[in-house]
Design an enzyme around this catalytic site. Structure first.
Site, PDB file in Angstrom:
ATOM      1  CD  GLU A  70      83.189 -46.636   5.867  1.00 32.97           C
ATOM      2  OE1 GLU A  70      83.073 -47.706   5.246  1.00 32.97           O
ATOM      3  OE2 GLU A  70      82.276 -46.137   6.545  1.00 32.97           O
ATOM      4  CG  ASN A  93      83.636 -39.632   6.872  1.00 29.02           C
ATOM      5  OD1 ASN A  93      83.669 -38.986   7.925  1.00 29.02           O
ATOM      6  ND2 ASN A  93      82.629 -40.434   6.551  1.00 29.02           N
ATOM      7  CG  HIS A 120      79.023 -45.252  13.181  1.00 35.39           C
ATOM      8  ND1 HIS A 120      77.762 -44.724  13.055  1.00 35.39           N
ATOM      9  CD2 HIS A 120      79.631 -45.060  11.981  1.00 35.39           C
ATOM     10  CE1 HIS A 120      77.610 -44.231  11.829  1.00 35.39           C
ATOM     11  NE2 HIS A 120      78.734 -44.426  11.162  1.00 35.39           N
ATOM     12  CD  GLU A 173      79.287 -41.871   8.493  1.00 34.63           C
ATOM     13  OE1 GLU A 173      79.036 -43.034   8.887  1.00 34.63           O
ATOM     14  OE2 GLU A 173      79.838 -41.627   7.408  1.00 34.63           O
ATOM     15  CG  ASP A 190      75.195 -44.203  15.077  1.00 30.30           C
ATOM     16  OD1 ASP A 190      76.369 -44.550  15.334  1.00 30.30           O
ATOM     17  OD2 ASP A 190      74.601 -44.580  14.046  1.00 30.30           O
TER      18      ASP A 190
HETATM   19  O1  9MR Z   1      73.124 -45.395   7.029  1.00 24.62           O
HETATM   20  C1  9MR Z   1      73.498 -45.942   5.787  1.00 24.62           C
HETATM   21  C2  9MR Z   1      72.574 -47.097   5.455  1.00 24.62           C
HETATM   22  O2  9MR Z   1      71.258 -46.626   5.186  1.00 24.62           O
HETATM   23  C3  9MR Z   1      73.106 -47.870   4.269  1.00 24.62           C
HETATM   24  O3  9MR Z   1      72.330 -49.027   4.073  1.00 24.62           O
HETATM   25  C4  9MR Z   1      74.549 -48.220   4.497  1.00 24.62           C
HETATM   26  C5  9MR Z   1      75.089 -48.942   3.316  1.00 24.62           C
HETATM   27  O4  9MR Z   1      76.413 -49.251   3.434  1.00 24.62           O
HETATM   28  O5  9MR Z   1      75.302 -47.051   4.712  1.00 24.62           O
HETATM   29  C6  9MR Z   1      74.929 -46.394   5.877  1.00 24.62           C
HETATM   30  O6  9MR Z   1      75.751 -45.273   6.118  1.00 24.62           O
HETATM   31  C7  9MR Z   1      77.128 -45.564   6.322  1.00 24.62           C
HETATM   32  C8  9MR Z   1      77.905 -44.376   5.809  1.00 24.62           C
HETATM   33  O7  9MR Z   1      77.568 -44.101   4.495  1.00 24.62           O
HETATM   34  C9  9MR Z   1      79.393 -44.581   5.954  1.00 24.62           C
HETATM   35  N1  9MR Z   1      79.764 -44.936   7.290  1.00 24.62           N
HETATM   36  C10 9MR Z   1      78.990 -46.000   7.891  1.00 24.62           C
HETATM   37  C11 9MR Z   1      77.509 -45.722   7.791  1.00 24.62           C
HETATM   38  C12 9MR Z   1      76.704 -46.781   8.516  1.00 24.62           C
HETATM   39  O8  9MR Z   1      76.845 -48.021   7.904  1.00 24.62           O
END
Ligand code: 9MR
Length: 669
Positions: free
Chosen positions: A167, A209, A246, A274, A276
């Site tokens: 990101e 990513n 997402h 990722e 969903d």
């Molecule tokens: O799913 C993850 C969640 O449990 C955490 O609290 C969050 C913290 O930033 O990160 C989420 O996963 C993220 C991933 O690492 C990167 N892309 C976005 C995902 C969803 O927020």
């Protein structure tokens, strides 16, 4: 294997073993699987049929939830730690690394034959304050490189692909977002991160990513595309791009497949990392999967959690399983889009394995290594696990004076012949009759078990598989031979003990060289004690058709168990028959179970290095994992077996058995 019978079944004249000989199992056998049906009934197994993976994000804290881990291990063959590899967990304070939670997931994956994605090394979020407050470029550069190198080194060899940078681009823009890395190190920080990562683990794929880069027309997509194009043109190491995906209820943008193929055309793999989708509409999921299936370099799909209740956007119910672990309509849509057959329209245990097999054999790879106190003629009955970068082989060694056990390990089959042989009779296992070992890791106790025959069914344990001196003295599973075996064994021998566990129970199989396969059971939490309820799991009125050396395995990503049993053919040669079942205790349906359609027989094996054996005898599949579930892959099977110079003759115990490796050649994936 039967240790005592000199001639036992060798060159028996016309035993009249017929293909049609009935295998009477407890319960009746279902119709044989349709020969054309090789569609799998789980996401991972089906994705594997096109050379792809299907993964999920997983949380270490949920591995103990059996509903969760049952789905995880049944459906997914790639795992991304949802948070455990992020900077705020792995290096909360400078130079102090904590890999414990991630190790839990990595160990779970290794034990269940799943691969891992590493997520993530350099990200502006979930970043400890001590990093984001660094203002000096020299310090930050050193901190970033140390973090990447230390984390990648720790997991070296265990990660398929790393999200090296996550990101880094700004929302709605083709430019980098502001972050401590961008602000202090400037535009070059991404390139520096990738170069550092390549040096740390050259074997891992390195991914960039991001989210909102699925629409080809978006500025952010164009920004990332320009970066990847630039990296490829200048030789900056990058292997893959992860599209987080997402999505809202509408699913992927119309241009998603175009985006994937345009990136792939730059010479990188693409992955959906990722996934969903709000409310999980079946069509939106199917469209996403189809976009990947239509792009050759789209190597796999990861959903961001198992059940809706596990999701970071739980209120939107965006995943494939509901809070109770039930499959949602989107699940079937995904399985179908992967080319599979949902259980509602197919047999629940739809075959992940084909119903006929072809193999190629190595030459004899492992020969006995007699020493001054071990006058050995043959090496036999191998059991093998791949663990920690090595094959660990346990085998019987045979001589005119009897049987004992040997251990060897090597990193590659080309090294197998030169590995040191450690005789286990030098330790607490002791001398005397010990044969036909089986090795597995019993995860609930964090202990390796070696199961073998001593006249009873025996076992030893060891905390370290690589320490041949670490095995405990033999203990017996049974007080004495169970009544049902005594009543049926006739003139046979009680041999080839084999343990396999599901999530609730462990089962102990054994053979009697008299046409019977026995099965006892105990609770998972009671193992290794309490084996009881011994029954005949399978039998044949022709004892040579169901002789010995039985293995039972879980087929990865399917509901299937595979039973293989060694038989003696009408030509007196050893070969293997196979059956499948939906449960370890279930009735067994023939798969490749005849002399003319065997699992493995000299007739369906080619020998490019020379036909050194006509017997395909007692051995072990190369498993996908190493724990008590005995999980094997559903394709490209390999089987380590004992073979023999066809001209050898004489006392069975002095025959010159050698070990060779079969590799399946008719796999569909
Ligand atoms: O799913 C993850 C969640 O449990 C955490 O609290 C969050 C913290 O930033 O990160 C989420 O996963 C993220 C991933 O690492 C990167 N892309 C976005 C995902 C969803 O927020």
């Amino acid at each position: 294997m039967n240790p005592f019978h000199p001639l036992r079944g060798r060159r028996l004249s016309a035993v009249g073993l017929l293909a049609a000989t009935a295998l009477l199992a407890a319960g009746t056998a279902a119709a044989a699987p349709d020969a054309t049906t090789v569609k799998a009934s789980t996401l991972g197994a089906q994705a594997a049929q096109s050379g792809r993976y299907f993964g999920t994000a997983a949380a270490a804290g949920k591995l103990g939830d059996s509903t969760y881990s049952t789905i995880l291990d049944r459906e997914f063959n790639m795992i991304t730690p949802e948070n455990e590899m992020k900077w705020d967990t792995t290096e909360r304070s400078r130079g102090s690394f904590n890999f414990g939670p991630a190790d839990q997931i990595v160990n779970h994956a290794a034990a269940h034959g799943q691969r891992m994605r590493g997520h993530t090394l350099v990200w502006h979020s979930q970043l400890p304050g001590w990093v984001s407050s660094i203002t000096d470029a020299t310090t930050l550069r050193s901190v970033m490189k140390t973090h990447i190198t230390t984390e990648m080194n720790h997991f070296k060899g265990k990660i398929y692909a790393w999200d090296v940078v996550n990101e880094a681009f700004a929302d709605g823009s083709s430019q980098h977002r502001g972050s401590v890395f961008q602000n202090v190190l400037g535009n070059g920080f991404i390139e520096e991160a990738f170069r550092t990562a390549r040096a740390a683990d050259p074997a891992a794929k390195l991914c960039y990513n991001d989210y909102n880069i699925e629409d080809w027309n978006a500025a952010k997509t164009q920004g990332v595309y320009a970066m990847v194009r630039d990296f490829k043109s200048r030789g900056v190491p990058i292997d893959c791009v992860g599209f987080q995906s997402h999505f809202g209820t509408g699913g992927p943008p119309a241009s998603f497949q175009t985006t994937l193929s345009n990136f792939a055309a730059l010479g990188v793999d693409v992955q959906i990392t990722e996934l969903d989708i709000a409310q999980a509409p079946a069509t939106a999921y199917a469209n996403t999967v189809k976009a990947c299936m239509n792009v050759a370099r789209c190597k796999g799909i990861t959903v961001w959690g198992v059940r809706d209740s596990d999701s970071w956007r739980t209120g939107q119910k965006p995943l494939l399983f509901d809070n109770n672990g039930n499959k949602k309509p989107a699940y079937n849509a995904v399985l179908t889009a992967l080319g599979g057959t949902p259980a509602t329209t197919a047999r629940a245990s739809a075959a992940a394995l084909p119903s006929s097999f072809r193999w190629s054999s190595s030459g004899a790879l492992i020969a006995p290594k007699p020493d001054s106190t071990h006058n050995i003629a043959g090496i036999k009955d191998p059991s093998v696990v791949y663990y920690n970068g090595k094959y660990h082989v346990f085998a019987s060694v045979a001589s005119s004076s009897g049987y004992s056990l040997v251990y060897l390990s090597f990193s590659d089959w080309s090294q197998a012949g030169s590995a040191t042989h450690h005789y286990l009779d030098r330790g607490a296992i002791g001398t005397g009759y010990r044969a036909a070992p089986q090795i597995f890791y019993f995860a609930p106790q964090k202990l390796w078990y070696l199961v073998y025959q001593t006249g009873n069914a025996s076992y030893s344990t060891n905390a370290d598989i690589s320490n041949p001196n670490g095995w405990s003295a033999p203990r017996n599973f049974y007080a004495s031979m169970p009544d049902i075996i005594r009543q049926n064994i006739g003139g046979g021998y009680w041999v080839d003990m084999w343990v396999i566990c599901d999530s609730a129970r462990c089962y102990l199989f054994s053979s009697d060289d008299n046409g019977h396969l026995y099965r006892s059971q105990t609770g998972l939490s009671q193992f290794p004690n309490g084996f009881t309820n011994t029954v005949i799991a399978a039998q044949d009125s022709n004892k040579f058709a169901l002789f010995e050396a039985s293995n039972v395995y879980k087929v990865q990503g399917s509901n299937q168990y595979l039973l293989i049993v060694e038989a003696i053919g009408s030509d007196g040669r050893r070969y293997f028959r196979s059956w499948t079942s939906g449960s370890i205790a279930g009735s067994w349906t023939p798969l490749a179970a005849t002399e003319s359609n065997p699992l493995a027989r000299a007739t369906n094996v080619t020998f490019p290095a020379g036909a050194w054996t006509k017997d395909i005898s007692h051995g072990e599949m190369i498993r996908a994992g190493y724990d008590q579930t005995l999980t094997i892959p559903s394709c490209r099977l390999q089987y380590l077996y004992q073979g023999l110079n066809p001209n050898a003759s004489g006392n069975y115990n002095t025959l010159p058995w050698r070990l060779g490796l079969l590799t399946q050649t008719n796999s569909t994936c």
